[in-house]
Design a protein around this motif. Structure first.
Motif, mmCIF file in Angstrom:
data_model
loop_
_atom_site.group_PDB
_atom_site.id
_atom_site.type_symbol
_atom_site.label_atom_id
_atom_site.label_comp_id
_atom_site.label_asym_id
_atom_site.label_seq_id
_atom_site.Cartn_x
_atom_site.Cartn_y
_atom_site.Cartn_z
ATOM 1 N N TYR A 260 0.666 -0.952 0.334
ATOM 2 C CA TYR A 260 0.439 -0.142 0.173
ATOM 3 C C TYR A 260 0.851 1.401 -0.126
ATOM 4 O O TYR A 260 0.615 1.992 -0.535
ATOM 5 N N ASP A 261 1.536 1.100 0.795
ATOM 6 C CA ASP A 261 3.005 1.460 0.753
ATOM 7 C C ASP A 261 3.868 2.571 -0.469
ATOM 8 O O ASP A 261 4.856 3.533 -0.709
ATOM 9 N N THR A 262 4.004 1.826 -1.992
ATOM 10 C CA THR A 262 4.548 1.561 -2.807
ATOM 11 C C THR A 262 3.897 1.693 -4.041
ATOM 12 O O THR A 262 2.621 2.408 -4.389
ATOM 13 N N PHE A 263 4.386 3.468 -4.549
ATOM 14 C CA PHE A 263 3.816 3.650 -5.457
ATOM 15 C C PHE A 263 5.069 3.813 -6.843
ATOM 16 O O PHE A 263 6.166 3.868 -6.400
ATOM 17 N N GLU A 264 5.061 4.099 -7.913
ATOM 18 C CA GLU A 264 5.349 4.040 -9.497
ATOM 19 C C GLU A 264 5.494 5.137 -9.912
ATOM 20 O O GLU A 264 3.918 5.339 -10.404
ATOM 21 N N VAL A 265 6.140 5.652 -10.705
ATOM 22 C CA VAL A 265 6.028 6.824 -12.151
ATOM 23 C C VAL A 265 6.618 6.570 -13.127
ATOM 24 O O VAL A 265 7.441 5.733 -13.478
ATOM 25 N N PRO A 266 5.537 7.069 -14.313
ATOM 26 C CA PRO A 266 6.053 6.430 -15.510
ATOM 27 C C PRO A 266 7.837 7.340 -15.815
ATOM 28 O O PRO A 266 7.697 8.748 -15.501
ATOM 29 N N GLU A 267 8.375 6.791 -16.078
ATOM 30 C CA GLU A 267 10.393 7.154 -16.901
ATOM 31 C C GLU A 267 11.186 5.973 -16.564
ATOM 32 O O GLU A 267 10.920 4.963 -16.245
ATOM 33 N N ARG A 268 12.572 5.778 -17.125
ATOM 34 C CA ARG A 268 13.265 4.368 -16.959
ATOM 35 C C ARG A 268 14.582 5.690 -18.322
ATOM 36 O O ARG A 268 14.446 6.489 -18.885
ATOM 37 N N SER A 269 15.724 5.388 -17.227
ATOM 38 C CA SER A 269 17.081 5.549 -17.567
ATOM 39 C C SER A 269 17.382 4.054 -17.853
ATOM 40 O O SER A 269 17.421 3.112 -16.862
ATOM 41 N N LEU A 270 18.576 4.328 -18.525
ATOM 42 C CA LEU A 270 19.299 2.951 -18.438
ATOM 43 C C LEU A 270 20.504 2.936 -18.419
ATOM 44 O O LEU A 270 21.146 3.921 -17.487
ATOM 45 N N PHE A 271 20.923 2.010 -18.732
ATOM 46 C CA PHE A 271 22.425 1.333 -17.835
ATOM 47 C C PHE A 271 23.627 2.462 -17.993
ATOM 48 O O PHE A 271 24.285 2.658 -17.185
ATOM 49 N N ASP A 272 23.940 2.821 -19.070
ATOM 50 C CA ASP A 272 24.413 3.367 -19.549
ATOM 51 C C ASP A 272 24.246 5.351 -19.356
ATOM 52 O O ASP A 272 25.162 6.118 -19.345
ATOM 53 N N GLY A 273 23.429 5.586 -18.455
ATOM 54 C CA GLY A 273 22.763 6.821 -17.891
ATOM 55 C C GLY A 273 21.666 7.642 -18.912
ATOM 56 O O GLY A 273 21.446 8.708 -18.715
ATOM 57 N N SER A 274 21.257 6.826 -20.192
ATOM 58 C CA SER A 274 21.419 7.697 -21.143
ATOM 59 C C SER A 274 19.454 7.628 -21.008
ATOM 60 O O SER A 274 18.595 6.426 -20.294
ATOM 61 N N VAL A 275 18.691 8.338 -21.579
ATOM 62 C CA VAL A 275 17.047 8.756 -20.931
ATOM 63 C C VAL A 275 16.347 7.717 -21.733
ATOM 64 O O VAL A 275 16.447 8.422 -23.368
ATOM 65 N N HIS A 276 15.664 7.192 -21.731
ATOM 66 C CA HIS A 276 14.685 5.940 -22.576
ATOM 67 C C HIS A 276 13.504 6.410 -21.890
ATOM 68 O O HIS A 276 12.397 6.530 -23.539
ATOM 69 N N ARG A 277 12.788 6.900 -21.555
ATOM 70 C CA ARG A 277 11.715 7.450 -21.140
ATOM 71 C C ARG A 277 11.636 8.620 -20.351
ATOM 72 O O ARG A 277 11.964 8.575 -18.942
ATOM 73 N N PRO A 278 11.282 10.087 -20.708
ATOM 74 C CA PRO A 278 11.322 10.830 -19.448
ATOM 75 C C PRO A 278 10.117 10.797 -18.090
ATOM 76 O O PRO A 278 9.308 10.311 -18.787
ATOM 77 N N LEU A 279 10.565 11.177 -17.578
ATOM 78 C CA LEU A 279 9.773 11.718 -16.859
ATOM 79 C C LEU A 279 8.266 12.054 -16.401
ATOM 80 O O LEU A 279 8.391 13.535 -16.977
ATOM 81 N N ASP A 280 7.292 11.448 -16.839
ATOM 82 C CA ASP A 280 6.009 11.374 -16.751
ATOM 83 C C ASP A 280 6.233 12.667 -15.105
ATOM 84 O O ASP A 280 5.509 12.238 -13.810
ATOM 85 N N VAL A 281 5.703 13.852 -15.937
ATOM 86 C CA VAL A 281 5.934 15.067 -14.556
ATOM 87 C C VAL A 281 3.842 15.065 -13.518
ATOM 88 O O VAL A 281 3.845 15.386 -12.835
ATOM 89 N N ALA A 282 3.399 14.863 -14.900
ATOM 90 C CA ALA A 282 1.620 14.960 -14.691
ATOM 91 C C ALA A 282 1.747 14.077 -13.560
ATOM 92 O O ALA A 282 0.758 13.334 -12.351
#
Length: 682
Positions: A117-139
């Motif tokens: 119940y205390d865990t949440f998730e947000v759309p975003e994704r960085s890869l192991f090399d630091g590149s951004v696969h999916r930007p943070l969904d601010v909304a």
């Protein structure tokens, strides 16, 4: 006329130890006051109250506390949430899904600090090399932050996938939380650990968030009270990795304090090992609630790059310390089969052992030590607390009657069981990892260490026991030796053969700049800053690595690291292989130096020999009557003095017991060097 002094205070489960250093004279003063669990800062202020200096005279205060650890033990930390990457909500609760005890059908994994119940998730994704696969969904981030605020969480841990390589999304999430839920305390995983392994990094962040509000309130209250009393000096806290951190740093990263309680003793042991020329020591620190065992090897403490609390990883450097529930307040009891057990339950500081006369009724190790004669009613603990032998016997009598034993026989059993448990702790850090206890001396300290040290050494074949000056408050002395320390790391998995100067500079350059910036901000001049580089190395495909110090001024760095890795791997795991070798993590330790005190030399007795103050009956065996032990006062002993066992040596903060065939010599700094005999053991 004001005096410049330094003070170290170590808050334990039963007593709060204090050491005062007067730099003008080099004098060290050791003392104890009762711990005040209900009001933690009160015990610290009480400790300042027994020093000779005014708060305005103290230039440096070093402090160790178990506040965060106790919050975890009792599950009384902050109400905490964790925010992860979409699709990875359950990283923390799933853990490694491993089973630590293979053949125990009653095994249950450790209880987590929060529910799903205390865990949440947000759309975003960085890869192991630091590149951004999916930007943070601010909304979406704002929606999660609003839910966190609505549910009334005290604290939140943010742990996004691969944030160790690119922390940008975690930083953005903190900005969102600050705007939408400003009352919530925030922990970002990358600020604690810049290493791979998502579960370990998430666990570290959750532990930090769980204790952060409590530790912050405590430190803010204590700082306010010290300031109102006139304190204007440097305020340091000991940390799990064996150094110290400023109080402001501790407020931001309290996870580094969780395992810091016994760290002061190990720091002091390493310094003491150098002082007396004993590079290899087993240390046992027996306090009122627990016993901590550790190693000093080649003059340095054994360090782990990761530790655990009740199965939950803490991905920060920590001293290798094995803790068991065997202290002076450990309670004797009968299990369901009618067998005598000791601990881990403890009488603590309140009410304490029955013999303290504070309302305790259950028999403890302290009561047993009093009943067998190791302790005496004539020597008040800390100069203030007189033990009551009648209360100790009354506490022992019900269980003794149930077992058909005399109270002294039951007391003897409690002492023996405690000794056996302590032997197990020592074996866990030596025999079970391929080290022979006979290759070490045993350094014993803490309020109860001197009572059992010779017994433990005799059983394990350890030839020498060393008891340092001020043993009862030695952990606080060690805190005076602690230098300010910061650890930085970056994951870098690559073949060792690719390690060259250019790659090293690329990895360590940013960490070095950050380290210099932090130490500069804390007021350390460049000449007081020491940076040490190391690297984690493993055979390709292995899970565990070995930390190797990177040598300076070597042309072929990879070859030098490979050579040291082979030696360390063989020492730690018993073999070497021909498999390819790879690096996993670059590490930088930044140290801000402080003036470390030394122990003054003790005068030498010009003539004669130390004379006992009298004798006391000691029950050394169930099969034999009590034996008279000579009584000595440690403060009256001088360098070079020799005492033949059996004897009891009492001092202001502790007591040491030696038996027949044991021989004691007082070293130049007042240390008791005991040659363990082969007969007459307890």
């Amino acid at each position: 006329m004001s005096r410049s002094s330094r003070v170290a205070i170590d808050v334990g489960g039963t007593f709060t130890d204090v050491v005062e250093l007067l730099p003008d004279t080099g004098e060290l003063r050791f003392d104890k006051v009762p711990t005040t669990p209900a009001e933690p800062t009160a015990g610290v202020l009480d400790a300042f109250g027994v020093t000779e200096s005014e708060l305005s005279d103290v230039t440096m205060f070093t402090h160790g506390t178990t506040l965060g650890l106790n919050a975890l033990l009792t599950r009384t930390g902050a109400r905490t949430a964790v925010i992860g990457t979409l699709g990875f909500r359950d990283v923390y609760l799933l853990g490694r899904t491993d089973r630590r005890t293979m053949y125990d059908i009653t095994y249950r994994p450790p209880t987590p600090l929060l529910e799903r119940y205390d865990t949440f998730e947000v759309p975003e994704r960085s890869l192991f090399d630091g590149s951004v696969h999916r930007p943070l969904d601010v909304a979406a981030a704002r929606e999660v932050a609003a839910t966190v605020a609505e549910r009334g969480y005290d604290s939140v841990a943010v742990a996004f996938l691969h944030a160790y390589a690119n922390p940008e999304h975690e930083l953005q999430m903190r900005e969102v939380l600050a705007e939408v839920a400003p009352q919530v305390v925030v922990t970002l995983s990358h600020e604690l650990s810049r290493e791979y392994r998502e579960y370990e990094r998430t666990s570290t962040a959750v532990l930090d968030a769980y204790v952060k509000p409590i530790v912050r309130r405590y430190l803010q209250t204590l700082e306010g009270e010290l300031e109102s009393g006139g304190f204007t000096g440097r305020f340091l806290m000991t940390r799990s990795g064996g150094g110290a951190m400023t109080a402001s740093s501790a407020r931001e990263q309290p996870v580094s304090l969780i395992l810091s309680g016994p760290a002061g003793g190990v720091i002091g042991a390493a310094a003491f090992a150098e002082l007396i020329g004993e590079p290899n020591l087993i240390t046992i620190d027996m306090g009122g609630t627990s016993l901590d065992a550790s190693l000093i090897v080649d003059g340095a403490p054994v360090l782990h790059q990761g530790a655990e609390f009740e199965g939950m990883p803490i991905n920060t450097p920590s001293l290798y310390i094995h803790t068991i529930g065997a202290g002076g307040g450990s309670i004797g009891w009968l299990d369901g089969a009618g067998a005598l057990q000791v601990g881990p339950q403890s009488a603590g500081a309140s009410p304490g052992p029955a013999s303290y006369g504070r309302g305790g009724t259950q028999p403890t190790f302290t009561d047993a030590a009093l009943a067998v004669g190791y302790l005496g009613a004539g020597t008040p603990l800390g100069g203030r607390l007189t033990l009551d032998e009648g209360l100790a016997t009354a506490a022992l009598s019900p269980i003794a009657a149930e077992l058909g034993l005399a109270p002294t026989a039951l007391a003897r059993g409690i002492v023996r069981i405690s000794t056996t448990k302590i032997m197990g702790a020592v074996r866990a850090i030596t025999v079970e990892v391929g080290r022979d206890p006979k290759d070490f001396a045993l350094l014993s300290f803490g309020g109860g260490g001197g009572l059992v040290a010779v017994d433990v050494a005799h059983e394990l074949g350890i030839p020498t026991v060393i008891v340092p000056p001020g043993q009862g408050a030695f952990s606080a002395f060690g805190m005076l030796m602690a230098e300010v320390q910061h650890d930085f790391s970056r994951t870098a998995v690559a073949p060792l053969a690719d390690l060259d100067t250019a790659r090293l500079e690329s990895a360590f350059g940013p960490m070095t700049e950050e380290a210099r910036r932090v130490l500069d901000a804390e007021g350390f001049a460049v000449e007081r800053q020491v940076l040490t580089r190391s690297i984690d190395v493993r055979y390709s495909g292995q899970e565990h690595s070995v930390t190797v110090t990177i040598p300076d001024g070597v042309a072929d760095v990879a070859a030098a690291v490979e050579k040291d890795f082979a030696a360390l791997h063989e020492r730690q795991y018993g073999h070497v292989m021909d498999d390819p070798i790879e690096t996993t993590t670059m590490r930088l330790r930044a140290t801000g130096g402080v003036d470390r005190p030394t122990l003054p030399l003790l005068p030498v007795r010009e003539e004669g020999a130390p004379q006992p103050d009298g004798h006391r009956a000691v029950w050394v065996s169930d099969a034999r009557p009590a034996v008279p032990y000579a009584l000595y006062t440690r403060e009256q002993l001088l360098a070079g003095d020799e005492i033949a066992g059996p004897a009891v040596i009492s001092e202001h903060t502790a007591t040491t017991v030696i038996h027949a065939a044991d021989a004691l010599r007082v070293g130049p700094h007042g240390e008791l060097v005991i040659t363990v005999g082969t007969e007459g053991k307890a």
